[in-house]
Design an enzyme around this catalytic site. Structure first.
Site, PDB file in Angstrom:
ATOM      1  CB  CYS A   9     -18.317   0.287  -9.226  1.00 40.56           C
ATOM      2  SG  CYS A   9     -19.113  -0.876 -10.357  1.00 40.56           S
ATOM      3  CG  ASN A  12     -22.931  -4.794  -9.870  1.00 37.32           C
ATOM      4  OD1 ASN A  12     -23.865  -5.565  -9.769  1.00 37.32           O
ATOM      5  ND2 ASN A  12     -21.742  -5.109  -9.421  1.00 37.32           N
ATOM      6  CG  ASP A 126     -15.476   3.833 -15.513  1.00 32.59           C
ATOM      7  OD1 ASP A 126     -15.174   2.855 -16.224  1.00 32.59           O
ATOM      8  OD2 ASP A 126     -16.632   4.251 -15.391  1.00 32.59           O
TER       9      ASP A 126
END
Length: 161
Positions: A9, A12, A126
């Site tokens: 991502c 992290n 997210d």
């Protein structure tokens, strides 16, 4: 020799460590820990050596996934050679990985959403923008997608290997 999976991502500290924790748990349940190794990294070096976000840890632990030993790191060039599968959490991560990845290893890059079997999503959002429900939703996606990776790559067929 173990099959190596890397989840990626941006920083992290939330999505990729959550995927790592879920995958490790599933591998243990299926007695595949000797067959498959898992790690996570970020495309950016925002949080080096930091543990996962406290909310990621909290919600993961409520489902039995311990993320406390993980530490954030940025993806390294050697990762493209070392890992058999590199799974990006969102389309921006996939684009950044594609730009960094040497041509011979580009086939290792995959979108996490491509492994979802029960959820319809183009990418893993997210969780920071979804509040508490965002962290729960990410966990739902991780459980689905990690199971999908195990099935898709026939890791269960190599159980005794």
């Amino acid at each position: 020799m173990a099959y190596r999976v890397l989840f990626v991502c941006m920083g992290n500290i939330c999505r990729s460590p959550t995927a790592q924790g879920v995958m490790e748990h599933l591998l243990k349940e299926h007695n595949l820990t000797k067959r498959v190794e898992v790690d996570s990294a970020g495309t950016h070096n925002y949080h080096p050596n930091r543990p996962p976000d406290p909310r990621s840890q909290k919600y993961a632990l409520q489902r039995g996934y311990d993320l406390s030993k993980q530490r954030a790191r940025q993806i390294q060039n050697k990762d493209f050679e070392l890992f058999d599968l590199i799974v990006a959490m969102d389309l921006n991560n996939l684009m950044e990985l594609n730009a960094k990845c040497p041509t011979p290893h580009k086939s290792k890059l995959k979108s996490f959403a491509s492994y979802l079997t029960e959820h319809q999503a183009v990418e893993v959002p997210d969780p920071y923008y979804g509040g508490n429900a965002g962290f729960e939703y990410v966990l739902d996606l991780m459980e689905d997608g990690c199971s999908g990776i195990i099935s898709h790559h026939s890791l269960m067929a190599h159980q005794g290997a």
